[in-house]
Design a protein around this motif. Sequence first.
Motif, PDB file in Angstrom:
ATOM      1  N   LEU A 110       0.723  -1.347   0.120  1.00 46.34           N
ATOM      2  CA  LEU A 110      -0.245   0.142  -0.052  1.00 46.34           C
ATOM      3  C   LEU A 110       0.737   0.671   0.055  1.00 46.34           C
ATOM      4  CD1 LEU A 110      -2.396  -1.275   2.444  1.00 46.34           C
ATOM      5  CD2 LEU A 110      -3.223  -0.305   0.532  1.00 46.34           C
ATOM      6  N   GLY A 111       1.936   1.389   0.636  1.00 47.79           N
ATOM      7  CA  GLY A 111       2.821   2.120   0.671  1.00 47.79           C
ATOM      8  C   GLY A 111       3.074   2.993  -0.665  1.00 47.79           C
ATOM      9  N   LEU A 112       3.561   1.471  -1.427  1.00 48.09           N
ATOM     10  CA  LEU A 112       4.333   1.758  -2.510  1.00 48.09           C
ATOM     11  C   LEU A 112       3.100   2.628  -3.728  1.00 48.09           C
ATOM     12  CD1 LEU A 112       6.492  -0.842  -3.101  1.00 48.09           C
ATOM     13  CD2 LEU A 112       7.322   1.150  -2.269  1.00 48.09           C
ATOM     14  N   ILE A 113       1.749   2.004  -3.488  1.00 47.33           N
ATOM     15  CA  ILE A 113       1.303   3.114  -4.286  1.00 47.33           C
ATOM     16  C   ILE A 113       1.144   4.682  -4.888  1.00 47.33           C
ATOM     17  CG2 ILE A 113      -1.198   3.206  -4.737  1.00 47.33           C
ATOM     18  CD1 ILE A 113      -1.458   0.582  -3.320  1.00 47.33           C
ATOM     19  N   PRO A 114       1.067   5.156  -6.021  1.00 49.26           N
ATOM     20  CA  PRO A 114       1.703   6.097  -5.889  1.00 49.26           C
ATOM     21  C   PRO A 114      -0.229   7.258  -5.635  1.00 49.26           C
ATOM     22  CG  PRO A 114       1.674   5.476  -8.108  1.00 49.26           C
ATOM     23  CD  PRO A 114       1.450   4.666  -6.685  1.00 49.26           C
ATOM     24  N   ILE A 115      -0.125   8.375  -4.746  1.00 48.04           N
ATOM     25  CA  ILE A 115      -1.391   8.592  -4.497  1.00 48.04           C
ATOM     26  C   ILE A 115      -1.148  10.552  -5.007  1.00 48.04           C
ATOM     27  CG2 ILE A 115      -2.625   9.860  -2.792  1.00 48.04           C
ATOM     28  CD1 ILE A 115      -2.110   6.384  -2.101  1.00 48.04           C
ATOM     29  N   ARG A 116      -2.496  10.320  -6.065  1.00 49.13           N
ATOM     30  CA  ARG A 116      -2.373  11.295  -6.198  1.00 49.13           C
ATOM     31  C   ARG A 116      -2.679  12.693  -5.625  1.00 49.13           C
ATOM     32  NH1 ARG A 116      -4.059  12.224 -11.794  1.00 49.13           N
ATOM     33  NH2 ARG A 116      -3.966  10.557 -11.906  1.00 49.13           N
ATOM     34  N   PHE A 185     -10.579  21.276   0.836  1.00 50.89           N
ATOM     35  CA  PHE A 185     -10.375  20.885  -0.159  1.00 50.89           C
ATOM     36  C   PHE A 185     -11.627  20.742  -1.046  1.00 50.89           C
ATOM     37  CE2 PHE A 185      -5.859  20.368   0.825  1.00 50.89           C
ATOM     38  CZ  PHE A 185      -6.397  20.222   2.135  1.00 50.89           C
ATOM     39  N   PRO A 186     -12.284  21.602  -1.402  1.00 49.13           N
ATOM     40  CA  PRO A 186     -14.047  21.565  -1.677  1.00 49.13           C
ATOM     41  C   PRO A 186     -13.687  19.965  -2.601  1.00 49.13           C
ATOM     42  CG  PRO A 186     -13.446  23.679  -2.024  1.00 49.13           C
ATOM     43  CD  PRO A 186     -12.345  22.988  -0.836  1.00 49.13           C
ATOM     44  N   ASP A 187     -12.297  20.999  -4.171  1.00 42.26           N
ATOM     45  CA  ASP A 187     -12.344  19.937  -5.005  1.00 42.26           C
ATOM     46  C   ASP A 187     -11.976  18.693  -5.162  1.00 42.26           C
ATOM     47  OD1 ASP A 187     -12.412  23.115  -6.533  1.00 42.26           O
ATOM     48  OD2 ASP A 187     -14.256  22.587  -5.794  1.00 42.26           O
ATOM     49  N   ALA A 188     -11.500  19.113  -4.492  1.00 44.69           N
ATOM     50  CA  ALA A 188      -9.687  17.945  -4.161  1.00 44.69           C
ATOM     51  C   ALA A 188     -10.754  16.157  -4.701  1.00 44.69           C
ATOM     52  CB  ALA A 188      -9.215  17.643  -3.131  1.00 44.69           C
ATOM     53  N   ASP A 189     -10.356  15.604  -5.284  1.00 41.60           N
ATOM     54  CA  ASP A 189     -10.083  14.039  -5.887  1.00 41.60           C
ATOM     55  C   ASP A 189      -8.898  13.532  -5.160  1.00 41.60           C
ATOM     56  OD1 ASP A 189     -10.324  12.547  -8.570  1.00 41.60           O
ATOM     57  OD2 ASP A 189     -11.511  11.562  -7.079  1.00 41.60           O
ATOM     58  N   PHE A 190      -9.018  13.132  -4.128  1.00 41.23           N
ATOM     59  CA  PHE A 190      -7.491  12.233  -4.154  1.00 41.23           C
ATOM     60  C   PHE A 190      -7.789  10.868  -3.876  1.00 41.23           C
ATOM     61  CE2 PHE A 190      -5.501  16.250  -2.071  1.00 41.23           C
ATOM     62  CZ  PHE A 190      -6.453  16.972  -1.296  1.00 41.23           C
ATOM     63  N   ARG A 191      -7.094  10.479  -4.885  1.00 47.66           N
ATOM     64  CA  ARG A 191      -7.288   9.263  -4.745  1.00 47.66           C
ATOM     65  C   ARG A 191      -5.540   8.579  -5.408  1.00 47.66           C
ATOM     66  NH1 ARG A 191      -8.270   8.884 -10.544  1.00 47.66           N
ATOM     67  NH2 ARG A 191      -8.537  11.318 -11.314  1.00 47.66           N
ATOM     68  N   PRO A 192      -5.571   7.038  -5.787  1.00 42.84           N
ATOM     69  CA  PRO A 192      -3.955   6.909  -6.201  1.00 42.84           C
ATOM     70  C   PRO A 192      -4.221   6.854  -7.667  1.00 42.84           C
ATOM     71  CG  PRO A 192      -5.302   4.825  -4.892  1.00 42.84           C
ATOM     72  CD  PRO A 192      -6.656   5.795  -4.905  1.00 42.84           C
ATOM     73  N   VAL A 193      -3.048   7.470  -8.078  1.00 37.49           N
ATOM     74  CA  VAL A 193      -3.001   7.382  -9.483  1.00 37.49           C
ATOM     75  C   VAL A 193      -3.628   6.850 -10.907  1.00 37.49           C
ATOM     76  CG1 VAL A 193      -1.098   8.347 -11.574  1.00 37.49           C
ATOM     77  CG2 VAL A 193      -0.806   9.547  -8.371  1.00 37.49           C
ATOM     78  N   HIS A 194      -3.138   5.573 -10.448  1.00 31.86           N
ATOM     79  CA  HIS A 194      -3.432   4.364 -11.339  1.00 31.86           C
ATOM     80  C   HIS A 194      -4.603   3.455 -10.506  1.00 31.86           C
ATOM     81  CE1 HIS A 194       0.324   5.298 -13.695  1.00 31.86           C
ATOM     82  NE2 HIS A 194       0.889   4.903 -12.118  1.00 31.86           N
ATOM     83  N   ASP A 195      -5.772   3.463 -11.461  1.00 28.46           N
ATOM     84  CA  ASP A 195      -6.860   2.359 -10.724  1.00 28.46           C
ATOM     85  C   ASP A 195      -6.418   1.209 -10.688  1.00 28.46           C
ATOM     86  OD1 ASP A 195      -9.372   4.510 -11.713  1.00 28.46           O
ATOM     87  OD2 ASP A 195      -8.631   4.665 -10.173  1.00 28.46           O
ATOM     88  N   ASP A 196      -5.634   0.549 -11.606  1.00 31.53           N
ATOM     89  CA  ASP A 196      -5.390  -0.479 -12.230  1.00 31.53           C
ATOM     90  C   ASP A 196      -4.331  -1.313 -11.020  1.00 31.53           C
ATOM     91  OD1 ASP A 196      -4.469   0.041 -15.410  1.00 31.53           O
ATOM     92  OD2 ASP A 196      -3.943   0.276 -13.706  1.00 31.53           O
ATOM     93  N   ILE A 197      -4.176  -1.355 -10.011  1.00 32.16           N
ATOM     94  CA  ILE A 197      -2.774  -1.394  -9.137  1.00 32.16           C
ATOM     95  C   ILE A 197      -3.213  -3.135  -8.348  1.00 32.16           C
ATOM     96  CG2 ILE A 197      -0.461  -1.513  -7.508  1.00 32.16           C
ATOM     97  CD1 ILE A 197      -1.164   1.658  -8.564  1.00 32.16           C
ATOM     98  N   LEU A 198      -3.075  -4.140  -8.554  1.00 38.58           N
ATOM     99  CA  LEU A 198      -3.654  -5.225  -7.801  1.00 38.58           C
ATOM    100  C   LEU A 198      -2.806  -5.068  -6.582  1.00 38.58           C
ATOM    101  CD1 LEU A 198      -5.056  -7.788  -8.195  1.00 38.58           C
ATOM    102  CD2 LEU A 198      -3.467  -8.734  -9.149  1.00 38.58           C
TER     103      LEU A 198
END
Lengths: 346, 103
Positions: A110-116, A185-198
């Motif tokens: 989980l730590g290695l997943i890039p977070i947008r 952060f009203p317009d923020a969309d914090f999520r991982p950069v890529h959706d398909d990391i297994l």
Amino acid sequence: MAAKRRTDEMRDRVVLGEFGVRNVHTTDFPGNYSGYDDAWDQRRFEQAFRVDVIREEGDELEFDMVGIDAAIANAFRRILLAEVPTMAVEKVFVYNNTSIVQDEILAHRLGLIPIRADPRLFEYRNQGDEEGTEIDTLQFQLKIKCSRNSQAAKESSDPNELYFNHKVYSKHMTWVPLGNQTDLFPDADFRPVHDDILIALLRPGQEIDVLMHCVKGIGKDHAKFSPVATASYRLLPDITLLQPIEDEAAELLQKCFSPGVIEIQNVKGKKVARVANARLDTFSREVFRHESLKNLVRLARVRNHYIFSVESTGILPPDVLVSEAIKILMGKCQRFLNELDSVPME
Amino acid sequence: MALPCRKTAVRTGGNCFTFTLLNEDHMLGNALQYMVMKNPDVEFCGYCITHPSESKINFQIQTRGALPAVEPFQKGLNDLMGVRRSMKEYRAQREEEIFRDAI
């Protein structure tokens, strides 16, 4: 004249010989060469300095920096790799993990997943602060349970048919706002950069329920915080033909280099080789394996022309990364200057 | 993230100083060494990382004559900032040009 040419070669070019590389080190310091003024002059530097963006596509940026020394170029590269901050998962609170991926392995992944998340919006967490406040922490939740698909065919062996949620992807991570983050952060969309990391694989009955805290950090601390997939540079190649090369030798020469480097022109009925675009070459030094060619070509690199290639992980666009790197080095210098002023010298 | 910088004088006379820079490595060390060496008043300049497990560097400057060694250090830092500033300005200028062309 020849001596000056040799001196200029020593100063400007790194020469690749058959068995070694010559003129590697920077020697243009004041006093080394008579007749050259090598003291630092900001104006002379600014006249020679140039930055050209060659290619900018998505997460990749290729640009040229001309007129600086290896020390500065390397400092720049090191900052891009290790000192530009990003947000990444640091603490994982495991409420339930019945999968076969061990807690610590799961936390590491989980730590290695890039977070947008733009790290400039956040502060560093204070040392010793376990809880985390809304200004330095991002909270994510991963809560997923695998179940059996009762509608699947009896003979089916395809896991996609048999089970629901058996693959845990990064798209299953959801942002849980802390405190007043929805207002900050009203317009923020914090999520991982890529959706398909297994992240993990599950089977029916297994479940993962974790809460993650993302903090701001730098690559020096842990490589997960590095904002670049990689940042590298190479020097501009410089290929010189010492004698005209014709006919079969010209064709052989063309094969010795990467495609596009040497072109064959038709001059008065004879085929003559010409260096078309030395920049494309990767310097395999194949030309040194041919006795007939090895003394006819000089392979060198231009000492102060750097071709940078920056590939971002997607958190920040690469040109923003370059700007941040410049700011960080300026910040470092400024900090030391302030220290010098404030502390009295012994 | 605080970056303390401790300075210790090795030789009296002021023209040879060893600075201990904490939380630094080759990045600032090599770049600063290059900028300080470009100064014609500097006789010797070098840096070393005392131990790879410790993140600090010893940065030594020795000047010709009686010039206090702090001055080349300050000049080196200012010159390095100047380099960075030109990079920033150059980029800003180029972005402006691109923006103008795009309009």
